[in-house]
Design an enzyme around this catalytic site. Sequence first.
Site, PDB file in Angstrom:
ATOM      1  CB  CYS A   1     -19.225 -30.714  -8.557  1.00  0.00           C
ATOM      2  SG  CYS A   1     -20.220 -30.208  -7.452  1.00  0.00           S
TER       3      CYS A   1
ATOM      4  CB  THR B   1     -18.658 -30.380 -14.553  1.00  0.00           C
ATOM      5  OG1 THR B   1     -18.707 -29.403 -13.921  1.00  0.00           O
ATOM      6  CG2 THR B   1     -20.110 -30.569 -16.057  1.00  0.00           C
TER       7      THR B   1
ATOM      8  CG  HIS C   1     -24.653 -27.531 -13.207  1.00  0.00           C
ATOM      9  ND1 HIS C   1     -23.581 -28.492 -13.457  1.00  0.00           N
ATOM     10  CD2 HIS C   1     -23.959 -26.604 -14.356  1.00  0.00           C
ATOM     11  CE1 HIS C   1     -22.166 -27.966 -13.366  1.00  0.00           C
ATOM     12  NE2 HIS C   1     -22.413 -26.374 -13.857  1.00  0.00           N
TER      13      HIS C   1
ATOM     14  CG  MET D   1      -7.268 -30.525 -18.470  1.00  0.00           C
ATOM     15  SD  MET D   1      -8.944 -31.610 -17.861  1.00  0.00           S
ATOM     16  CE  MET D   1     -10.004 -30.058 -17.906  1.00  0.00           C
TER      17      MET D   1
HETATM   18  P1  A3P Z   1     -11.837 -24.690  -8.033  1.00  0.00           P
HETATM   19  O1  A3P Z   1     -12.159 -23.876  -8.190  1.00  0.00           O
HETATM   20  O2  A3P Z   1     -11.405 -25.997  -6.272  1.00  0.00           O
HETATM   21  O3  A3P Z   1     -10.209 -24.933  -8.229  1.00  0.00           O
HETATM   22  P2  A3P Z   1     -16.803 -27.755 -13.263  1.00  0.00           P
HETATM   23  O4  A3P Z   1     -15.886 -27.947 -13.857  1.00  0.00           O
HETATM   24  O5  A3P Z   1     -17.686 -28.828 -12.220  1.00  0.00           O
HETATM   25  O6  A3P Z   1     -16.653 -26.414 -12.594  1.00  0.00           O
HETATM   26  O7  A3P Z   1     -15.074 -27.504 -11.703  1.00  0.00           O
HETATM   27  C1  A3P Z   1     -14.689 -26.585 -11.304  1.00  0.00           C
HETATM   28  C2  A3P Z   1     -13.286 -26.854 -10.564  1.00  0.00           C
HETATM   29  O8  A3P Z   1     -12.336 -28.131 -11.021  1.00  0.00           O
HETATM   30  C3  A3P Z   1     -12.488 -25.746 -10.745  1.00  0.00           C
HETATM   31  O9  A3P Z   1     -12.169 -25.782  -8.636  1.00  0.00           O
HETATM   32  C4  A3P Z   1     -11.250 -26.764 -10.843  1.00  0.00           C
HETATM   33  O10 A3P Z   1      -9.780 -25.695 -10.357  1.00  0.00           O
HETATM   34  C5  A3P Z   1     -11.433 -28.100 -10.722  1.00  0.00           C
HETATM   35  N1  A3P Z   1     -10.543 -28.589 -11.895  1.00  0.00           N
HETATM   36  C6  A3P Z   1     -11.168 -29.042 -13.652  1.00  0.00           C
HETATM   37  N2  A3P Z   1      -9.795 -29.483 -13.518  1.00  0.00           N
HETATM   38  C7  A3P Z   1      -9.403 -30.379 -12.898  1.00  0.00           C
HETATM   39  C8  A3P Z   1      -8.803 -31.027 -13.207  1.00  0.00           C
HETATM   40  N3  A3P Z   1      -8.191 -31.923 -14.378  1.00  0.00           N
HETATM   41  N4  A3P Z   1      -8.157 -31.569 -12.071  1.00  0.00           N
HETATM   42  C9  A3P Z   1      -7.893 -31.143 -10.312  1.00  0.00           C
HETATM   43  N5  A3P Z   1      -9.216 -30.317  -9.883  1.00  0.00           N
HETATM   44  C10 A3P Z   1     -10.200 -29.858 -11.778  1.00  0.00           C
END
Ligand code: A3P
Length: 273
Positions: free
Chosen positions: A29, A31, A81, A209
């Site tokens: 979401c 993180t 989480h 990122m």
């Molecule tokens: P998607 O798989 O939809 O691309 P977490 O960090 O909670 O595991 O969440 C991962 C999700 O956040 C992934 O989504 C990832 O690409 C997205 N994410 C990570 N960094 C991001 C950023 N700087 N901007 C937007 N989305 C990002």
Amino acid sequence: MGFPPEYFDSGLAYQAQAGDTFIVTYPKCGTTWTQHILWMLHHDGEPLPLGKNINLEVPHLEEVGSEFVAALPEPRLIKTHLSYELTPYHPQAKYIYVARNPFDCAVSFYYHTKGFIKHYDFAKGTFDEFFECFIAGEVDWGDYFDHLVPWIEHKHELNVLCLTYEAMKSDPKAAIIAIATFLGAAYIKKVENRRILESILDHTSFTRMSKDQSRWSSERPNHLPPFIRKGEVGDWKSHFSASQTQKLTQKFRQRTAGTEAATIFQNASSPVI
Ligand code: A3P
């Protein structure tokens, strides 16, 4: 999930301290994005350099256990989480909760589960198979709604800040300022410095990122999407069938009816729910 059970249990027993900041999410979401924003706020706008891993800097409580977290330099930044009931509580700790719509969360969780071949036997799994697990709540950290609803019910508490992934996407600068404001005067001062604010905005963007991803996660097989994958709102539309859409919509309505969570994804114009 593949975490050593003794670390998981020890993480649950961690005694939260005044000054701790927890980033709390259901998996997938936003993180890592929020971890990096927090890390940069604490490092005056410097991005996490190549060679470091965010999960050692802002560790995952259930993965590393309480001793590791207790030994962090203060102020501690902690990822979890855990559900509201299980998250270690201190009235002077701060809790940043990031929610993401369950449709995109499910898709992101599917690629996550497929990609971590060391943790899951799902390399050949299909989205349809994953969807059945997700809708039944039979995935790591349990049912999405069991996580979302109780946390959002606490969004008015002074030491809780609730954000949505969608609002962070639509106005990342406002989200960074909201986080700094929540953390207090010293952080407001940092984002009043234009260089710091612009640097955080730049280095926590999806494009930035996506580079040097060893900073966020272990290696994944080359034929699968990377950890920082798409970063979009609405990617679910190219994965969900009509019947899956209907099932999850129905579950969303049932599980959030009469709760604060019912409307959180309707208006993404503000970074704070
Ligand atoms: P998607 O798989 O939809 O691309 P977490 O960090 O909670 O595991 O969440 C991962 C999700 O956040 C992934 O989504 C990832 O690409 C997205 N994410 C990570 N960094 C991001 C950023 N700087 N901007 C937007 N989305 C990002």
